[in-house]
Each structure stands twice: as structure tokens, then as C-alpha cells.
Write a protein that holds these residues in place. Structure first.
Motif, mmCIF file in Angstrom:
data_model
loop_
_atom_site.group_PDB
_atom_site.id
_atom_site.type_symbol
_atom_site.label_atom_id
_atom_site.label_comp_id
_atom_site.label_asym_id
_atom_site.label_seq_id
_atom_site.Cartn_x
_atom_site.Cartn_y
_atom_site.Cartn_z
ATOM 1 N N ALA A 155 -9.165 2.030 5.587
ATOM 2 C CA ALA A 155 -8.938 1.459 4.259
ATOM 3 C C ALA A 155 -7.564 1.891 3.798
ATOM 4 O O ALA A 155 -7.056 2.941 4.205
ATOM 5 C CB ALA A 155 -10.007 1.927 3.279
ATOM 6 N N CYS A 156 -6.958 1.085 2.962
ATOM 7 C CA CYS A 156 -5.623 1.408 2.442
ATOM 8 C C CYS A 156 -5.668 1.433 0.925
ATOM 9 O O CYS A 156 -6.482 0.766 0.291
ATOM 10 C CB CYS A 156 -4.588 0.406 2.933
ATOM 11 N N TYR A 157 -4.763 2.175 0.358
ATOM 12 C CA TYR A 157 -4.695 2.315 -1.101
ATOM 13 C C TYR A 157 -3.284 2.124 -1.587
ATOM 14 O O TYR A 157 -2.354 2.192 -0.857
ATOM 15 C CB TYR A 157 -5.236 3.675 -1.542
ATOM 16 N N PHE A 162 -1.142 4.032 14.904
ATOM 17 C CA PHE A 162 -1.582 5.416 14.777
ATOM 18 C C PHE A 162 -2.217 5.865 16.087
ATOM 19 O O PHE A 162 -2.751 5.060 16.846
ATOM 20 C CB PHE A 162 -2.562 5.595 13.616
ATOM 21 N N LYS A 163 -2.116 7.156 16.339
ATOM 22 C CA LYS A 163 -2.759 7.785 17.489
ATOM 23 C C LYS A 163 -3.400 9.065 16.976
ATOM 24 O O LYS A 163 -2.788 9.809 16.217
ATOM 25 C CB LYS A 163 -1.742 8.104 18.581
ATOM 26 N N LEU A 164 -4.622 9.298 17.421
ATOM 27 C CA LEU A 164 -5.372 10.427 16.897
ATOM 28 C C LEU A 164 -6.199 11.046 18.018
ATOM 29 O O LEU A 164 -6.858 10.335 18.775
ATOM 30 C CB LEU A 164 -6.288 9.927 15.777
ATOM 31 N N ILE A 165 -6.133 12.363 18.127
ATOM 32 C CA ILE A 165 -6.947 13.108 19.093
ATOM 33 C C ILE A 165 -7.853 14.028 18.292
ATOM 34 O O ILE A 165 -7.385 14.847 17.507
ATOM 35 C CB ILE A 165 -6.073 13.917 20.063
ATOM 36 N N ILE A 166 -9.176 13.872 18.504
ATOM 37 C CA ILE A 166 -10.160 14.636 17.756
ATOM 38 C C ILE A 166 -11.036 15.416 18.733
ATOM 39 O O ILE A 166 -11.623 14.817 19.640
ATOM 40 C CB ILE A 166 -11.058 13.702 16.906
ATOM 41 N N PHE A 195 0.833 -1.201 0.000
ATOM 42 C CA PHE A 195 0.000 0.000 0.000
ATOM 43 C C PHE A 195 0.865 1.247 0.000
ATOM 44 O O PHE A 195 1.964 1.266 0.540
ATOM 45 C CB PHE A 195 -0.903 0.035 1.237
ATOM 46 N N ARG A 196 0.328 2.327 -0.585
ATOM 47 C CA ARG A 196 1.006 3.620 -0.580
ATOM 48 C C ARG A 196 0.605 4.453 0.624
ATOM 49 O O ARG A 196 1.287 5.400 0.980
ATOM 50 C CB ARG A 196 0.690 4.385 -1.858
ATOM 51 N N GLY A 197 -0.520 4.119 1.239
ATOM 52 C CA GLY A 197 -0.996 4.858 2.394
ATOM 53 C C GLY A 197 -2.317 4.299 2.880
ATOM 54 O O GLY A 197 -2.886 3.392 2.269
ATOM 55 N N CYS A 198 -2.808 4.843 3.977
ATOM 56 C CA CYS A 198 -4.069 4.388 4.556
ATOM 57 C C CYS A 198 -4.914 5.587 4.954
ATOM 58 O O CYS A 198 -4.395 6.678 5.216
ATOM 59 C CB CYS A 198 -3.817 3.508 5.778
ATOM 60 N N VAL A 199 -6.211 5.362 5.027
ATOM 61 C CA VAL A 199 -7.168 6.394 5.403
ATOM 62 C C VAL A 199 -7.981 5.875 6.578
ATOM 63 O O VAL A 199 -8.482 4.746 6.548
ATOM 64 C CB VAL A 199 -8.103 6.751 4.228
ATOM 65 N N PHE A 258 -21.383 14.252 11.328
ATOM 66 C CA PHE A 258 -20.095 14.624 11.901
ATOM 67 C C PHE A 258 -19.096 13.522 11.559
ATOM 68 O O PHE A 258 -19.251 12.395 11.991
ATOM 69 C CB PHE A 258 -20.190 14.754 13.424
ATOM 70 N N MET A 259 -18.078 13.858 10.774
ATOM 71 C CA MET A 259 -17.093 12.857 10.361
ATOM 72 C C MET A 259 -15.708 13.490 10.335
ATOM 73 O O MET A 259 -15.550 14.656 9.984
ATOM 74 C CB MET A 259 -17.456 12.300 8.995
ATOM 75 N N HIS A 260 -14.718 12.698 10.708
ATOM 76 C CA HIS A 260 -13.323 13.132 10.643
ATOM 77 C C HIS A 260 -12.556 12.097 9.824
ATOM 78 O O HIS A 260 -12.669 10.897 10.066
ATOM 79 C CB HIS A 260 -12.720 13.244 12.048
ATOM 80 N N ILE A 261 -11.784 12.573 8.853
ATOM 81 C CA ILE A 261 -10.999 11.683 7.995
ATOM 82 C C ILE A 261 -9.531 12.055 8.139
ATOM 83 O O ILE A 261 -9.157 13.220 8.006
ATOM 84 C CB ILE A 261 -11.448 11.788 6.516
ATOM 85 N N GLU A 262 -8.724 11.045 8.403
ATOM 86 C CA GLU A 262 -7.269 11.235 8.557
ATOM 87 C C GLU A 262 -6.565 10.392 7.500
ATOM 88 O O GLU A 262 -6.828 9.196 7.373
ATOM 89 C CB GLU A 262 -6.848 10.820 9.961
ATOM 90 N N ASN A 263 -5.663 11.020 6.758
ATOM 91 C CA ASN A 263 -4.947 10.333 5.685
ATOM 92 C C ASN A 263 -3.490 10.129 6.112
ATOM 93 O O ASN A 263 -2.788 11.087 6.414
ATOM 94 C CB ASN A 263 -5.017 11.169 4.407
ATOM 95 N N TYR A 264 -3.059 8.866 6.131
ATOM 96 C CA TYR A 264 -1.675 8.524 6.469
ATOM 97 C C TYR A 264 -0.969 8.107 5.185
ATOM 98 O O TYR A 264 -1.271 7.074 4.610
ATOM 99 C CB TYR A 264 -1.630 7.378 7.487
ATOM 100 N N LYS A 265 -0.030 8.924 4.728
ATOM 101 C CA LYS A 265 0.661 8.663 3.459
ATOM 102 C C LYS A 265 1.979 7.941 3.683
ATOM 103 O O LYS A 265 2.990 8.279 3.090
ATOM 104 C CB LYS A 265 0.883 9.966 2.714
ATOM 105 N N ILE A 266 1.952 6.930 4.539
ATOM 106 C CA ILE A 266 3.145 6.139 4.844
ATOM 107 C C ILE A 266 2.970 4.777 4.171
ATOM 108 O O ILE A 266 1.968 4.095 4.400
ATOM 109 C CB ILE A 266 3.322 5.968 6.361
ATOM 110 N N PRO A 267 3.924 4.351 3.327
ATOM 111 C CA PRO A 267 3.782 3.053 2.661
ATOM 112 C C PRO A 267 3.703 1.894 3.656
ATOM 113 O O PRO A 267 4.301 1.937 4.734
ATOM 114 C CB PRO A 267 5.057 2.941 1.816
ATOM 115 N N LEU A 268 2.962 0.889 3.279
ATOM 116 C CA LEU A 268 2.746 -0.286 4.132
ATOM 117 C C LEU A 268 2.934 -1.533 3.272
ATOM 118 O O LEU A 268 2.143 -1.821 2.391
ATOM 119 C CB LEU A 268 1.333 -0.225 4.721
#
Length: 177
Positions: free
Chosen positions: A175-177, A155-159, A109-113, A137-147
Motif C-alpha cells: 500500500a502507498c500513502y 524493491f528487494k527484501l531478505i527476511i 505518494f510520499r512512500g509505500c509499505v 508472523f508478519m514483517h512490515i517494511e516501510n519505503y519512504k521514497i516518493p512515487l
């Protein structure tokens, strides 16, 4: 002329999101649709079989996005999303999400969402379903780290809470892409 150029540029941007496995799965689905359609033409002397194969090709045509999504998520781009924490902090209107993506699919994968859907607590089942289908109400975080295959990323996320003084349950998906 400019509209055509803009359309081609948008098409090229969309094409870059697909990889070789995407094209292979889409090509196989197209060939199955074509096969059943041509089979309905070849069997035109038997009205029942021709109608049946034509209906099957129509079902594949309209069901192809769902078939594609199922194949990609279940086999090719399969991930294991493990959530360690997925809740509101006790003394603040902040939600803390901690977890891990694990690539158990067939490709790198090139990254994950990560998408977090905030569903208000205390709703009836129908309204809860409405919030799951069309989130307010939705929050989307994109991680562009290859897997790579069989590799994990934490991952850690504070919203912050979308509305103060309101409790939410979190529907977290990845999901990953």
C-alpha cells in the motif's frame, strides 16, 4: 489539563497523515450520511420511507470505513504491486522478495509499505484464514521514497524465517500513502 494537551497532540499527529483527497472523500461520505438522516426527518409523515432512509443512513454510517477504504484503494491511491520473487531460498532459512510498486492512482505518494504475512504450510482452510486475518508472523517494511503518478520503484527484501524448520507460504501485500 495534561490529558487534554496529550489528546490534542495525538489528534494533530493523526491529522497529518490525511491529505486533501482523504478529506474530500470523508466529507462526501459524511454529507451522504447527513442527507439520508435529514431525509428521514423530512419524510417522518410516511413511516415506511422515513424508516428506510434512516436505515440507509445507519448502513452508510457503519459501512463508512469500508466505503472509504474501497474508494481510496480502487481509485485515488491505486497501486500495481508486481512480485518477481516471493519464496524461500533453497539452501537457507531466508525468504527473498523482489518486486515493483507502480503508481496508477490519481495522486503522488510520499512512500509505500510492504507487509509480508507468513502462513505455515499444511494448515486447514479455517486455520489459514485465521492466519490471514490475525497474522502471527508478519514483517512490515516501510519505503519512504516518493512515487509520482505512473512511476515505478523496485524493491528487494531478505527476511529471515520466523521459525526454523518450518515452511511458510508468503502473503505479500503493498500500500502507498
Amino acid at each position: 489539563m495534561d490529558e487534554m494537551k496529550n489528546y490534542l497532540m495525538a489528534l494533530l499527529d493523526t491529522i497529518h497523515y490525511f491529505s486533501l483527497p482523504d478529506y474530500l472523500v470523508l466529507s462526501c461520505i459524511f454529507l451522504i450520511i447527513l442527507l439520508f438522516f435529514l431525509l428521514s426527518i423530512a419524510l417522518r409523515f410516511n413511516a415506511l420511507l422515513a424508516t428506510l432512509t434512516f436505515v440507509i443512513s445507519g448502513i452508510f454510517l457503519f459501512g463508512s470505513p469500508f466505503i472509504y477504504q474501497t474508494i481510496m484503494e480502487s481509485y485515488v491511491k491505486q497501486i500495481d504491486l508486481t512480485l518477481f520473487h516471493n519464496e524461500q531460498l533453497h539452501y537457507d532459512d531466508v525468504y527473498y522478495i523482489e518486486g515493483q510498486f507502480t503508481n496508477v492512482g490519481l495522486i503522488d505518494f510520499r512512500g509505500c509499505v510492504l507487509s509480508v504475512n507468513f502462513i505455515p504450510m499444511g494448515l486447514k482452510k479455517i486455520k489459514t484464514l485465521r492466519y490471514k486475518i490475525k497474522p502471527k508472523f508478519m514483517h512490515i517494511e516501510n519505503y519512504k521514497i516518493p512515487l509520482k503518478k505512473l512511476e515505478s520503484r523496485e524493491f528487494k527484501l531478505i527476511i529471515p524465517s520466523p521459525q526454523a524448520n518450518m515452511k511458510f507460504t508468503l502473503d505479500t501485500k503493498g500500500a502507498c500513502y
